[in-house]
Each structure stands twice: as C-alpha cells, then as structure tokens.
Design a protein around this motif. Structure first.
Motif, PDB file in Angstrom:
ATOM      1  N   HIS A  41       0.818  -1.209   0.000  1.00 20.45           N
ATOM      2  CA  HIS A  41       0.000   0.000   0.000  1.00 20.45           C
ATOM      3  C   HIS A  41       0.859   1.268   0.000  1.00 20.45           C
ATOM      4  O   HIS A  41       0.508   2.255  -0.660  1.00 20.45           O
ATOM      5  CB  HIS A  41      -0.948   0.015   1.197  1.00 20.45           C
ATOM      6  N   THR A  42       1.977   1.238   0.720  1.00 24.25           N
ATOM      7  CA  THR A  42       2.845   2.427   0.782  1.00 24.25           C
ATOM      8  C   THR A  42       3.744   2.557  -0.439  1.00 24.25           C
ATOM      9  O   THR A  42       4.357   3.606  -0.640  1.00 24.25           O
ATOM     10  CB  THR A  42       3.748   2.382   2.026  1.00 24.25           C
ATOM     11  N   GLY A  43       3.851   1.501  -1.239  1.00 23.69           N
ATOM     12  CA  GLY A  43       4.737   1.530  -2.400  1.00 23.69           C
ATOM     13  C   GLY A  43       6.142   1.064  -2.089  1.00 23.69           C
ATOM     14  O   GLY A  43       7.011   1.086  -2.951  1.00 23.69           O
ATOM     15  N   ALA A  44       6.394   0.608  -0.860  1.00 19.99           N
ATOM     16  CA  ALA A  44       7.723   0.125  -0.490  1.00 19.99           C
ATOM     17  C   ALA A  44       8.077  -1.171  -1.220  1.00 19.99           C
ATOM     18  O   ALA A  44       9.260  -1.487  -1.384  1.00 19.99           O
ATOM     19  CB  ALA A  44       7.804  -0.093   1.020  1.00 19.99           C
ATOM     20  N   ALA A  45       7.073  -1.916  -1.658  1.00 17.11           N
ATOM     21  CA  ALA A  45       7.289  -3.166  -2.393  1.00 17.11           C
ATOM     22  C   ALA A  45       6.104  -3.369  -3.326  1.00 17.11           C
ATOM     23  O   ALA A  45       5.044  -2.762  -3.141  1.00 17.11           O
ATOM     24  CB  ALA A  45       7.400  -4.346  -1.414  1.00 17.11           C
ATOM     25  N   ALA A  46       6.309  -4.225  -4.317  1.00 18.41           N
ATOM     26  CA  ALA A  46       5.225  -4.598  -5.233  1.00 18.41           C
ATOM     27  C   ALA A  46       4.809  -6.031  -4.930  1.00 18.41           C
ATOM     28  O   ALA A  46       5.650  -6.858  -4.558  1.00 18.41           O
ATOM     29  CB  ALA A  46       5.699  -4.484  -6.682  1.00 18.41           C
ATOM     30  N   ALA A  47       3.542  -6.314  -5.074  1.00 16.38           N
ATOM     31  CA  ALA A  47       3.035  -7.669  -4.819  1.00 16.38           C
ATOM     32  C   ALA A  47       3.738  -8.649  -5.768  1.00 16.38           C
ATOM     33  O   ALA A  47       3.741  -8.435  -6.980  1.00 16.38           O
ATOM     34  CB  ALA A  47       1.530  -7.717  -5.018  1.00 16.38           C
ATOM     35  N   PRO A  48       4.326  -9.736  -5.238  1.00 13.08           N
ATOM     36  CA  PRO A  48       5.098 -10.646  -6.080  1.00 13.08           C
ATOM     37  C   PRO A  48       4.266 -11.644  -6.882  1.00 13.08           C
ATOM     38  O   PRO A  48       4.784 -12.273  -7.805  1.00 13.08           O
ATOM     39  CB  PRO A  48       5.985 -11.377  -5.068  1.00 13.08           C
ATOM     40  N   THR A  49       2.998 -11.808  -6.525  1.00 12.77           N
ATOM     41  CA  THR A  49       2.125 -12.764  -7.215  1.00 12.77           C
ATOM     42  C   THR A  49       0.744 -12.145  -7.400  1.00 12.77           C
ATOM     43  O   THR A  49       0.398 -11.165  -6.734  1.00 12.77           O
ATOM     44  CB  THR A  49       1.959 -14.071  -6.409  1.00 12.77           C
ATOM     45  N   ALA A  50      -0.035 -12.762  -8.277  1.00 13.47           N
ATOM     46  CA  ALA A  50      -1.418 -12.301  -8.463  1.00 13.47           C
ATOM     47  C   ALA A  50      -2.208 -12.458  -7.168  1.00 13.47           C
ATOM     48  O   ALA A  50      -3.006 -11.583  -6.814  1.00 13.47           O
ATOM     49  CB  ALA A  50      -2.073 -13.075  -9.603  1.00 13.47           C
ATOM     50  N   GLU A  51      -1.996 -13.559  -6.446  1.00 16.24           N
ATOM     51  CA  GLU A  51      -2.715 -13.741  -5.182  1.00 16.24           C
ATOM     52  C   GLU A  51      -2.339 -12.670  -4.164  1.00 16.24           C
ATOM     53  O   GLU A  51      -3.209 -12.126  -3.478  1.00 16.24           O
ATOM     54  CB  GLU A  51      -2.455 -15.119  -4.571  1.00 16.24           C
TER      55      GLU A  51
END
Length: 144
Positions: A41-51
């Motif tokens: 949510h903060t943009g510190a990381a991107a979700a690694p999977t679709a789930e």
C-alpha cells in the motif's frame, strides 16, 4: 509448462482459538499489516504474485485506500475514479483457488469470496503483469 493450483486458504478474520490481533493484516495472512499488505500500500514493495495483489487489494478496500486500488488497476480497464461506499464493512477474505500468477507467469486468476456485513462477493479476478508489476484487469462474478 505452467504451474496451476487451486489451494484453498483460511478466511481472513478467523483464527483458531481467538480474535485477530489489532495490527493483523485484513487480508487474512498471519503477518502484521505493515509487514504484509501495508508495504504494498505504501509503495515500499510490489506484490510478487497475483494472489498477493488480490489480498492487498482486498486490504485496500477494507482500509478505503482508493489511490492504491487505482494504481494497481490495469490502465486498459481502470476507471477514471472510484467511489467507495463508506458504510461498507468487509469482514473476511477466502481465496478459493489460483491459476498461474507467479513470478514465472504473465497472467493469472484468483477466485475468492469476500464477505461483508450482510453478504458476500464471489469473483474470479484476472491479473496481468505490466512492466513486471502485477495489476488487476477485471473480474467475473460467480454464483454463491
């Protein structure tokens, strides 16, 4: 060869033997919010999977985080604006199945049931990677 799976998970908000901790992530994972969906949510990381993206988007609906929802929506299908119902109270997420959606794929689907006060939403969502980042494309509502 693609890897496919339909592994169910425990609904969010339900822990054996007690209530969820106050800092628990709304997506249902056992990690605290900041270490789970909060970092997406903060943009510190991107979700690694679709789930993971699906779970983080559910968490964004729970928290009313419209900028995150729009940022993680495919540019081709993203609405110009998104108005959330302030009276909506989401109560749990259950991932019913996934197809593809890992670091080795460019597309994936997540079938889930999101519960809210008074009902539930059953959907199969489609995701794609755009510039290496998972985004929500669209969803198909399913019968309960």
């Amino acid at each position: 060869m693609s890897r496919r799976g339909t592994r169910p998970s425990r609904p969010a908000g339900r822990r054996p033997g007690g209530a969820r901790p106050a800092d628990a992530c709304p997506c249902g994972r056992p990690e605290p919010y900041d270490a789970c969906c909060g970092r997406f949510h903060t943009g510190a990381a991107a979700a690694p999977t679709a789930e993971a993206l699906m779970r983080s988007r559910y968490g964004a609906f729970v928290r009313g985080d419209v900028p995150y929802l729009l940022r993680t929506w495919h540019p081709r299908t993203r609405p110009a604006r998104l108005d959330l119902d302030p009276g909506m109270r989401w109560t749990g997420l259950e991932i019913l199945g996934t197809t593809d959606g890992s670091a080795f794929h460019s597309t994936g689907t997540v079938t889930f049931r999101a519960s809210f006060r008074g009902g539930s939403l059953h959907e199969r969502s489609r995701f794609e990677r755009v510039d290496g980042v998972w985004v929500y494309v669209d969803g198909e509502f399913l019968d309960p």
